[in-house]
Design an enzyme around this catalytic site. Structure first.
Site, PDB file in Angstrom:
ATOM      1  N   GLY A  45      29.130  11.705  79.593  1.00 58.63           N
ATOM      2  CA  GLY A  45      27.992  10.843  80.303  1.00 58.63           C
ATOM      3  C   GLY A  45      27.626  11.725  81.604  1.00 58.63           C
ATOM      4  CD  GLN A  50      27.045  12.393  87.328  1.00 61.66           C
ATOM      5  OE1 GLN A  50      26.909  12.036  86.128  1.00 61.66           O
ATOM      6  NE2 GLN A  50      28.376  13.114  87.461  1.00 61.66           N
ATOM      7  CB  CYS A 100      33.198  11.386  88.144  1.00 68.48           C
ATOM      8  SG  CYS A 100      31.641  11.751  88.435  1.00 68.48           S
ATOM      9  CG  LEU A 101      30.881  16.274  84.382  1.00 67.91           C
ATOM     10  CD1 LEU A 101      29.596  16.434  83.472  1.00 67.91           C
ATOM     11  CD2 LEU A 101      32.101  16.942  83.801  1.00 67.91           C
ATOM     12  CG  HIS A 142      31.832   6.616  85.170  1.00 69.40           C
ATOM     13  ND1 HIS A 142      33.040   7.099  85.818  1.00 69.40           N
ATOM     14  CD2 HIS A 142      30.921   7.566  85.657  1.00 69.40           C
ATOM     15  CE1 HIS A 142      32.803   8.161  86.450  1.00 69.40           C
ATOM     16  NE2 HIS A 142      31.495   8.687  86.240  1.00 69.40           N
ATOM     17  CD  GLU A 143      27.824   8.543  83.343  1.00 68.50           C
ATOM     18  OE1 GLU A 143      27.179   9.245  84.278  1.00 68.50           O
ATOM     19  OE2 GLU A 143      28.769   9.214  83.222  1.00 68.50           O
ATOM     20  CG  HIS A 146      27.063   8.294  88.353  1.00 69.18           C
ATOM     21  ND1 HIS A 146      27.664   9.133  89.530  1.00 69.18           N
ATOM     22  CD2 HIS A 146      27.893   8.786  87.613  1.00 69.18           C
ATOM     23  CE1 HIS A 146      28.865   9.485  89.363  1.00 69.18           C
ATOM     24  NE2 HIS A 146      28.681   9.704  88.055  1.00 69.18           N
TER      25      HIS A 146
HETATM   26 NI    NI Z   1      30.638  10.318  87.050  1.00 73.07          NI
END
Ligand code: NI
Length: 185
Positions: A45, A50, A100-101, A142-143, A146
């Site tokens: 995701g 991000q 998470c990236l 999770h997304e 953000h």
């Molecule tokens: Ni993330």
């Protein structure tokens, strides 16, 4: 085009993201670039903040989250979410190891409810409503966080949070192994 991923400590990750309008310039290209960036960095995701865009938009492809070929739903759960609203959260509390990236190299257990009902617009701005459980629900929750300026590290248990404090500080300073293009604060 591969976009650099903003790392924890970057202000955009902590902002409440803005509603997306259909005339937002370069929206289709942004979505294409987000998928490309997500696949290139082995993510499941990626949310617009991000990649430095404070917009209520994220992309997901949950296929790598299951090894079960019979789990066709997760295997084919590839979506674009624009202006999503979680209208119901339900089910058991589930603990799952998230990463998470924007927080490279860290994986921690996060407790979330299993199910959500979500309303959103797809890439063509068509309204959708879905009820999700399991891996799809996990990645979408999770997304979605953000877009609210929340990171998964905010949701780990209090004791673990204290233990990872220094690690997070190091990550924000760029002390981690690079396997994709990043942007530091
Ligand atoms: Ni993330």
């Amino acid at each position: 085009m591969i976009l650099p991923i903003s790392i924890i400590g970057t202000a955009v990750l902590r902002k409440k993201a803005e509603i997306v309008t259909p005339d937002y310039p370069g929206l289709k290209e942004l979505i294409d670039n987000m998928f490309e960036t997500m696949y290139k960095s082995d993510g499941v995701g990626l949310a617009a903040p991000q990649v430095g865009e404070s917009l209520r938009l994220f992309v997901v492809d949950a296929a790598p989250m299951t090894d079960d070929d019979n789990d066709v739903f997760t295997k084919s759960f590839k979506r674009v979410f624009i202006n999503p609203e979680i209208i119901e959260i339900f089910g058991e509390n589930c603990s799952y190891q998230e990463g998470c990236l924007s927080v490279p190299g860290l994986h921690e257990n996060v407790v979330r409810k299993d199910g959500i009902k979500i309303k959103y617009l797809d890439e063509n701005f068509l309204p959708k409503e879905e009820t999700l459980t399991g891996p799809a629900s996990r990645v979408v929750q999770h997304e979605f966080d953000h877009l609210e300026g929340i990171l998964f590290t905010d949701k780990v248990g209090m004791l673990r949070r204290k233990l990872i404090k220094n690690k997070l500080a190091n990550i924000s300073r760029g002390k981690f192994e690079r396997s994709y293009k990043v942007k530091l604060a």
